[in-house]
Design a protein around this motif. Structure first.
Motif, PDB file in Angstrom:
ATOM      1  N   GLN A 248       0.681  -1.213   0.165  1.00 50.28           N
ATOM      2  CA  GLN A 248      -0.059  -0.143   0.102  1.00 50.28           C
ATOM      3  C   GLN A 248       0.990   1.228   0.052  1.00 50.28           C
ATOM      4  N   SER A 249       1.867   1.240   0.865  1.00 49.08           N
ATOM      5  CA  SER A 249       2.733   2.465   0.794  1.00 49.08           C
ATOM      6  C   SER A 249       3.470   2.756  -0.450  1.00 49.08           C
ATOM      7  N   ARG A 250       3.947   1.663  -0.923  1.00 45.32           N
ATOM      8  CA  ARG A 250       4.571   1.656  -2.284  1.00 45.32           C
ATOM      9  C   ARG A 250       3.851   2.307  -3.630  1.00 45.32           C
TER      10      ARG A 250
ATOM     11  N   GLY B  50       0.887   3.981  -3.102  1.00 46.64           N
ATOM     12  CA  GLY B  50       0.782   5.450  -2.913  1.00 46.64           C
ATOM     13  C   GLY B  50       1.964   6.218  -3.230  1.00 46.64           C
ATOM     14  N   GLU B  51       3.246   5.779  -3.015  1.00 44.36           N
ATOM     15  CA  GLU B  51       4.155   6.662  -3.640  1.00 44.36           C
ATOM     16  C   GLU B  51       4.245   6.774  -5.344  1.00 44.36           C
ATOM     17  N   VAL B  52       4.113   5.486  -5.885  1.00 47.73           N
ATOM     18  CA  VAL B  52       4.139   5.317  -7.318  1.00 47.73           C
ATOM     19  C   VAL B  52       3.116   6.282  -7.821  1.00 47.73           C
TER      20      VAL B  52
ATOM     21  N   ASP C 256       1.397   8.906  -6.530  1.00 46.42           N
ATOM     22  CA  ASP C 256       1.938  10.108  -6.554  1.00 46.42           C
ATOM     23  C   ASP C 256       2.952  10.858  -7.282  1.00 46.42           C
ATOM     24  N   LEU C 257       4.069   9.977  -7.330  1.00 40.32           N
ATOM     25  CA  LEU C 257       5.168  10.264  -8.312  1.00 40.32           C
ATOM     26  C   LEU C 257       5.005  10.378  -9.699  1.00 40.32           C
TER      27      LEU C 257
ATOM     28  N   HIS D 182       2.727  13.455 -10.344  1.00 41.80           N
ATOM     29  CA  HIS D 182       3.395  14.511 -10.155  1.00 41.80           C
ATOM     30  C   HIS D 182       4.498  14.566 -11.567  1.00 41.80           C
TER      31      HIS D 182
ATOM     32  N   ASN E 232       7.805   4.017 -13.395  1.00 43.08           N
ATOM     33  CA  ASN E 232       7.958   4.174 -11.850  1.00 43.08           C
ATOM     34  C   ASN E 232       8.079   2.579 -11.534  1.00 43.08           C
TER      35      ASN E 232
ATOM     36  N   LEU F  52      10.919   0.194  -9.587  1.00 48.24           N
ATOM     37  CA  LEU F  52      10.794  -0.404  -8.492  1.00 48.24           C
ATOM     38  C   LEU F  52      11.330  -1.993  -8.681  1.00 48.24           C
TER      39      LEU F  52
END
Length: 197
Positions: A37-39, A41-43, A45-46, A49, A91, A95
């Motif tokens: 889930q954290s990964r 969210g980061e993917v 968002d990035l 952006h 992205n 990973l």
């Protein structure tokens, strides 16, 4: 993010809906699910952006191993299909190189919707979720050499991808048709980014 903290949807609107789902999430234990889930969210968002998109203006409904998002009325749909998908794929490739692969299906559709008591209601979120969960999309990702498979509605393909704006390449898509909950759906599958290479 809680539904009540998102930008409001005022009445029935016509918008682009984007949904993502991580492959194999339910087979993970609780700790790995939390990390995924954290990964994820980061993917997301990035990628947004990097594609010049502001996710703080999206109406987002979190789904454990994914997300259902409604983009603002002024979103350039062709730009989102082309560039958000491309940045997501890039992205995910990063990973994989880092040894923490994440594979996902991404579904997109334009249609009508509004906010209901328990989340989004209307044609657009239903069609988007049916596309995301289609067996054809799951099989495409399982067989793909890429970590991302895009599935879009027939309407989005006809109205946006065929225009070839932002270097969208219609030849990268393959038509699919499937039945879900008594209704037939038509869409297009694209493994990896949908732009001309």
């Amino acid at each position: 993010m809680k539904l009540d903290t998102m930008p409001p949807l005022d009445g029935l609107v016509y918008r682009l809906v984007v949904a993502v789902d991580v492959e194999g999430y339910s087979k993970l234990d609780a700790l790995d699910q939390s990390l995924v889930q954290s990964r994820l969210g980061e993917v997301l968002d990035l990628a947004a952006h990097d594609a010049g998109l502001d996710r703080s203006h999206w109406y987002r409904q979190v789904r454990g191993d994914g997300e259902l998002a409604v983009l603002p009325a002024d979103a350039d749909t062709a730009w989102v299909v082309a560039h958000l998908t491309e940045r997501l794929a890039a992205n995910l490739a990063d990973l994989r190189r880092a040894g923490t692969p994440l594979r996902m299906r991404v579904a997109m559709h334009c249609g009508t919707l509004t906010a209901g008591r328990f989340g989004l209601v209307g044609d657009a979120p239903i069609v988007t979720c049916r596309l995301l969960d289609a067996g054809a999309a799951r099989r495409e990702l399982a067989a793909a050499s890429t970590d991302l498979v895009l599935v879009i509605s027939e309407r989005l393909f006809d109205d946006v991808v065929r225009t070839r704006f932002h270097d969208l390449d219609p030849t990268r898509f393959r038509a699919t048709r499937f039945r879900a909950k008594g209704t037939w759906y038509s869409g297009y599958l694209c493994p990896g980014p949908p732009r001309r290479g």
